[in-house]
Design a protein around this motif. Structure first.
Motif, PDB file in Angstrom:
ATOM      1  N   LEU A  19      -7.989  -7.517   9.693  1.00 29.51           N
ATOM      2  CA  LEU A  19      -9.112  -7.442  10.619  1.00 29.51           C
ATOM      3  C   LEU A  19     -10.292  -6.770   9.932  1.00 29.51           C
ATOM      4  O   LEU A  19     -10.107  -5.838   9.129  1.00 29.51           O
ATOM      5  CB  LEU A  19      -8.733  -6.644  11.866  1.00 29.51           C
ATOM      6  N   SER A  20     -11.475  -7.242  10.256  1.00 27.55           N
ATOM      7  CA  SER A  20     -12.696  -6.656   9.724  1.00 27.55           C
ATOM      8  C   SER A  20     -13.617  -6.297  10.871  1.00 27.55           C
ATOM      9  O   SER A  20     -13.616  -6.956  11.910  1.00 27.55           O
ATOM     10  CB  SER A  20     -13.413  -7.640   8.797  1.00 27.55           C
ATOM     11  N   VAL A  47      -4.584   2.633  17.120  1.00 30.87           N
ATOM     12  CA  VAL A  47      -3.739   2.063  16.072  1.00 30.87           C
ATOM     13  C   VAL A  47      -3.931   2.860  14.782  1.00 30.87           C
ATOM     14  O   VAL A  47      -2.978   3.324  14.171  1.00 30.87           O
ATOM     15  CB  VAL A  47      -4.081   0.582  15.836  1.00 30.87           C
ATOM     16  N   ALA A  48      -5.174   2.995  14.368  1.00 33.69           N
ATOM     17  CA  ALA A  48      -5.483   3.705  13.130  1.00 33.69           C
ATOM     18  C   ALA A  48      -6.930   4.142  13.162  1.00 33.69           C
ATOM     19  O   ALA A  48      -7.768   3.475  13.775  1.00 33.69           O
ATOM     20  CB  ALA A  48      -5.222   2.829  11.913  1.00 33.69           C
ATOM     21  N   ALA A  49      -7.211   5.257  12.492  1.00 34.41           N
ATOM     22  CA  ALA A  49      -8.570   5.778  12.466  1.00 34.41           C
ATOM     23  C   ALA A  49      -8.857   6.369  11.106  1.00 34.41           C
ATOM     24  O   ALA A  49      -7.954   6.830  10.401  1.00 34.41           O
ATOM     25  CB  ALA A  49      -8.768   6.835  13.549  1.00 34.41           C
ATOM     26  N   LEU A  79      -8.613  -3.421   8.786  1.00 30.34           N
ATOM     27  CA  LEU A  79      -7.240  -3.085   9.124  1.00 30.34           C
ATOM     28  C   LEU A  79      -6.350  -4.147   8.506  1.00 30.34           C
ATOM     29  O   LEU A  79      -6.347  -5.303   8.947  1.00 30.34           O
ATOM     30  CB  LEU A  79      -7.028  -3.030  10.635  1.00 30.34           C
ATOM     31  N   GLN A  80      -5.643  -3.758   7.465  1.00 23.79           N
ATOM     32  CA  GLN A  80      -4.681  -4.649   6.833  1.00 23.79           C
ATOM     33  C   GLN A  80      -3.355  -4.475   7.555  1.00 23.79           C
ATOM     34  O   GLN A  80      -2.810  -3.369   7.604  1.00 23.79           O
ATOM     35  CB  GLN A  80      -4.523  -4.316   5.352  1.00 23.79           C
ATOM     36  N   MET A  81      -2.861  -5.554   8.115  1.00 21.58           N
ATOM     37  CA  MET A  81      -1.624  -5.502   8.901  1.00 21.58           C
ATOM     38  C   MET A  81      -0.574  -6.343   8.202  1.00 21.58           C
ATOM     39  O   MET A  81      -0.729  -7.568   8.064  1.00 21.58           O
ATOM     40  CB  MET A  81      -1.885  -6.038  10.316  1.00 21.58           C
TER      41      MET A  81
END
Length: 118
Positions: A19-20, A47-49, A79-81
């Motif tokens: 995600l970008s 999710v992440a910060a 966000l690399q998932m």
């Protein structure tokens, strides 16, 4: 501040997505950039910060699988998932905040759907 998220889609379990999110507008003094997600009928959850100083934190459920990164020069957050699971299926939202004097302002991007098929 405007946030434009992209990169969601449909992926099989075990796959990856990136995600970008691009920040634009009055971006001076933006601090935290983050990703949240929302499951149907549930509240949005972190999710992440990552802070402007480079500190990161992750939800326990994604530690070791997701990586948040930030390009301050481009005002982007990613966000690399990896190793995606069906339970990661949700709408993902980009978030940022900025401090102006003693006030903190929160900004949200539009959601991007991530669907993981099992």
């Amino acid at each position: 501040v405007q946030l434009q998220a992209s990169g969601g889609g449909l992926v099989q379990a075990g796959g990856s997505l990136r995600l970008s999110c691009a920040a634009s507008g009055s971006i001076f003094n933006i601090n935290t950039m983050a990703w949240y997600r929302q499951f149907p009928g549930k509240q949005r959850e972190l999710v992440a910060a990552t802070t402007s100083g480079g500190r990161t934190n992750y939800a326990d459920s994604v530690k070791g699988r997701f990586t948040i990164s930030r390009d301050n020069a481009k005002n982007m957050v990613y966000l690399q998932m990896n190793s995606l699971k069906a339970e990661d299926t949700a709408v993902y939202y980009c978030y940022t905040d900025k401090r102006v004097l003693s006030n903190v302002y929160n900004y949200w991007g539009q959601g991007t759907q991530v669907t993981v098929s099992s």
